[in-house]
Scaffold this active site. Sequence first.
Site, short mmCIF file in Angstrom:
data_model
loop_
_atom_site.label_atom_id
_atom_site.label_comp_id
_atom_site.label_asym_id
_atom_site.label_seq_id
_atom_site.Cartn_x
_atom_site.Cartn_y
_atom_site.Cartn_z
N MET A 1 0.82 -1.21 0.00
CA MET A 1 0.00 0.00 0.00
C MET A 1 0.85 1.25 0.00
O MET A 1 0.39 2.30 -0.40
CB MET A 1 -0.93 -0.02 1.21
CG MET A 1 -1.77 1.23 1.31
SD MET A 1 -2.87 1.17 2.71
CE MET A 1 -3.72 2.70 2.47
N LYS A 19 4.17 6.36 8.05
CA LYS A 19 3.56 5.59 6.96
C LYS A 19 3.09 6.55 5.88
O LYS A 19 2.31 7.47 6.15
CB LYS A 19 2.39 4.77 7.51
CG LYS A 19 1.75 3.86 6.51
CD LYS A 19 0.68 3.03 7.21
CE LYS A 19 0.13 1.96 6.34
NZ LYS A 19 -0.81 1.10 7.06
N ASP A 112 -7.05 -8.56 8.23
CA ASP A 112 -5.82 -8.72 7.43
C ASP A 112 -4.65 -9.08 8.34
O ASP A 112 -3.54 -8.63 8.14
CB ASP A 112 -5.52 -7.43 6.66
CG ASP A 112 -4.44 -7.63 5.59
OD1 ASP A 112 -4.35 -8.73 5.04
OD2 ASP A 112 -3.70 -6.67 5.33
#
Length: 163
Positions: A1, A19, A112
């Site tokens: 991602m 991130k 996930d």
Amino acid sequence: MGAVYIARDTQLDRDIALKIPKFRPDDKVSIEWFFREARSMATVHHPNLCPVYDVGVIDGIHYMSMAYIEGRPLTDYVKSDKPIQARQVAAVVRKIAIALEEAHRAGIVHRDLKTTNNRINTRNEPMIMHLGLARTENPNRPPLTQTGKATSQRHHLAPAPGR
């Protein structure tokens, strides 16, 4: 991602994980996922869940800052040539399960969980690093997924019932 960097928080004089997601600016669903992940992580407090400090956009670049967890990815332990004792495995799984239970109490379902989303810190404690595909049980927010639609990577999916 996207990518995660070690950055320095100069205001608080500490390392953080930064991130930076990679998605198109017009990808409203991914942007909403990103902010929901940050909100989800910010609402749950548990020693085995990585805390989020901030989320936002600077000059069109989305970011999330969170605790930097020094240690190794859980993947290193799973793929190691050295066998792990059953007692150690049970202790790690138990701690992860208790952290997920705390998230469930807050209405968050991870969806996930895999070895790459976890680290073992320098105290040998497991840390769940992100809730990227988390579903929040919030009637005020419309769902971003549909029942029966896969959201994880295929090799991490549980087998379909009856197979």
